[in-house]
Scaffold this motif. Structure first.
Motif: not given
Length: 581
Positions: A7-21
């Motif tokens: 999951i970490a490879k396919k989804i960059r968790i930090g970037e997604v959390l920033v995008e979600e605010g």
């Protein structure tokens, strides 16, 4: 807290959390610097620092992967289904079956997007697989729990075999003797089992132990923080032996199985004395036993330790410091009324005062206080004991419970003749205590002169400090609870961990409302008005209800909004604004 590498490879968790605010770029950058230095997983660090909750992390990952998510807790997964995979495969696949409907099995997986893992699960179970995203550590924790269930009993007995349980002499028994378990059939499985149950319950701070007959075995539970939790199941066929053993140590009739019985015993455990109250009740499947644990080591006798807010404690102390009058403590069974009264007595006791109590039963023995045990079988009732106490030159009297008109009248009369009387009463809130005594037959004009004040209380579970996590409650939940003015505010809750049995709570704190008998309150009591009118007047004078007091505790991070709404739902008030909003 771990998230799978795939999951970490396919989804960059930090970037997604920033995008979600959910987190800011500045916050993420700071955590990433720390992560590179420590080598720990980003998701784990974000959760531990309170920047994101486990639910938010799962929600983001689940949405990106297109699967549902869950936090595994007790009762969500069926332990019997784990055998279809086997422990080794379950750990390798990081998956645990939750439930099965027809030919479809729902499985919690750390890698729900892994097609090879899903295919392997389908091959092992012969079912269509419905994957649900869960945290790896959460899955492994449940695998550990399920695979150790069969050996829990032996393991627990072995783990506490160094513990010492001794049955001590009861002072009030004429024919009693010291019974040391180490000398009585020490190799008996039943004796070892009872020792294990008692030690585990005492060490964890349980209040009661329940032993219930089942169709094929015995169900054992203990009450911790007000909630019943399962103990390991003993082998089938042991229930009669367990009942007999407990009846023997409780000095009960083992031959009588048709009638309820009561017994008591004092035991020494881990170097301290603990009182047990034993109760038996015949059921269709056999006898059910309940052991109430009265552990002096857990007794809090300082009012400062019970959870009072500063302002509420000051109000209660003003009531206690009056030289005479009636002080009532109300609440449902198990809300801590007796503990509050014991703490009050500890505060006011001194060699200059003659303090007597009438209780049923005497739960804890207190120094410098004369305690009397009610015995209805021989006519030693609350009312009779109170009338006799008045001839013992008392300064302070504590009545364990006002149950009837006679006891109420004697207590009122004592408070009007120069004595400080402390008593408990079963009502939902402080104003309701006035109506209850009037319903019992006490004249309003007498009550208005006698009453100093009323304290109503509840016990709320406190948030586990090991899994405490900040969050913002859902707007819909706040609207339904009548708390719309709290939208957007951050509160705290427990995510659930091994330290708190995955409940999110550990320990309890008191919620108290204190209604002082001011001159205006006394006038309303004298008029015999309804509790609602008394409550309205009390709130106008600045009084806070149980609900309001509880919400302040939730704002301070001591408990949760859900817990407050649950324990104060019957407090008899409308939801009012909380001070400071």
């Amino acid at each position: 807290m771990t998230v799978t590498a795939n999951i970490a490879k396919k989804i960059r968790i930090g970037e997604v959390l920033v995008e979600e605010g959910i987190v800011t770029e500045e916050t993420l950058s700071a955590v990433l610097v720390e992560q590179k230095r420590s080598g720990r997983r980003l998701g784990e660090m974000l959760v531990e620092q309170g920047l994101v909750t486990t639910e938010e992390l799962l929600s983001v990952l689940g949405n990106r992967l297109g699967v549902r998510h869950c936090i595994l807790r007790k009762g969500l997964a069926d332990p019997s289904l784990l055998g279809l995979l086997g422990e080794e495969e379950a750990r390798h696949l990081k998956a645990i079956p939750m439930f099965k409907v027809h030919d479809t099995m729902t499985v919690a997986m750390a890698e729900p997007q892994s097609l090879p893992s899903v295919d392997r699960l389908r091959q092992l179970t012969g079912c269509a697989i419905r994957p649900i995203l869960a945290i790896e550590a959460n899955i492994l924790e449940h695998i550990d729990r399920f695979t150790s269930a069969e050996t829990d009993m032996d393991a627990l007995i072995a783990a506490i075999s160094s513990g010492d349980v001794e049955f001590l002499e009861e002072e009030e028994e004429e024919d009693s003797s010291v019974t040391d378990l180490s000398r009585v059939d020490g190799e008996s499985p039943v004796v070892n089992l009872i020792n294990m149950v008692l030690l585990k319950a005492i060490r964890e701070g349980a209040s009661d132990i329940h032993i219930e007959p089942d169709k094929t075995s015995t169900r054992m539970r203990y009450r911790l923080d007000g909630v019943l939790r399962d103990l390991p199941t003993p082998p089938a066929g042991m229930h009669p032996s367990i009942v007999s053993r407990i009846k023997v140590i409780g000095r009960m009739d083992i031959a009588e199985k048709r009638l309820p019985q009561e017994g008591r015993v004092r035991i020494g455990a881990d170097g301290r004395e603990v009182d047990l109250r034993v109760s038996s009740m015949p059921t269709l499947l056999g006898e059910k036993l309940v052991m109430r644990i009265l552990d002096k080591g857990n007794l809090k006798t300082q009012l400062d330790d019970l959870g009072f807010r500063k302002e509420t404690l000051e109000a209660f102390l003003r009531i206690l410091r009056q030289p005479y009058g009636l002080v009532l403590v109300t609440g449902p069974t198990g809300s801590g009324k007796t503990t509050t009264l014991y703490s009050a007595l500890q505060l006011i006791r001194s060699p200059e005062l003659n303090i007597l109590t009438v209780e049923d039963p005497v739960e804890y023995q207190l120094d410098l206080i004369n305690q009397i045990q009610v015995q209805d079988a021989i006519g030693m009732t609350f009312a009779r004991a109170l009338r006799s106490i008045l001839r013992q030159d008392p300064d302070v009297i504590m009545v364990g419970e006002i149950r009837d008109e006679e006891t109420a009248r004697v207590a009122i009369q004592a408070s009007l003749t120069g004595h400080l009387v402390l008593a408990t009463l079963h009502t939902n809130d402080a104003p309701g205590a006035v109506a209850r005594l009037v319903d019992m037959g006490v004249e309003p004009y007498l009550l208005s002169s006698a009453i100093n004040g009323v304290l109503a209380q509840r016990l709320a579970r406190t948030i586990c400090k090991h899994c405490k996590t900040p969050y913002v409650p859902d707007d819909v939940f706040l609207e339904e609870a009548g708390l719309s003015d709290m939208k957007g505010q951050k509160f705290v809750r427990g995510e659930g961990c091994s330290k708190c049995h995955n409940s999110g709570y550990k320990g309890r704190v008191g919620i108290y409302e204190v209604m002082e008998a001011t001159s205006s309150i006394r006038r309303l009591v004298h008029k015999g008005v309804s509790p609602h009118e008394i409550r309205d007047r009390w709130c106008e004078e600045g009084g806070l209800t149980l609900r309001q007091e509880g919400l302040l505790l939730a704002k301070d991070g001591k408990t949760t909004l859900e817990e407050i709404l649950n324990v104060t739902h019957s407090a008899g008030e409308e939801v009012e604004d909380v001070p400071g909003q």
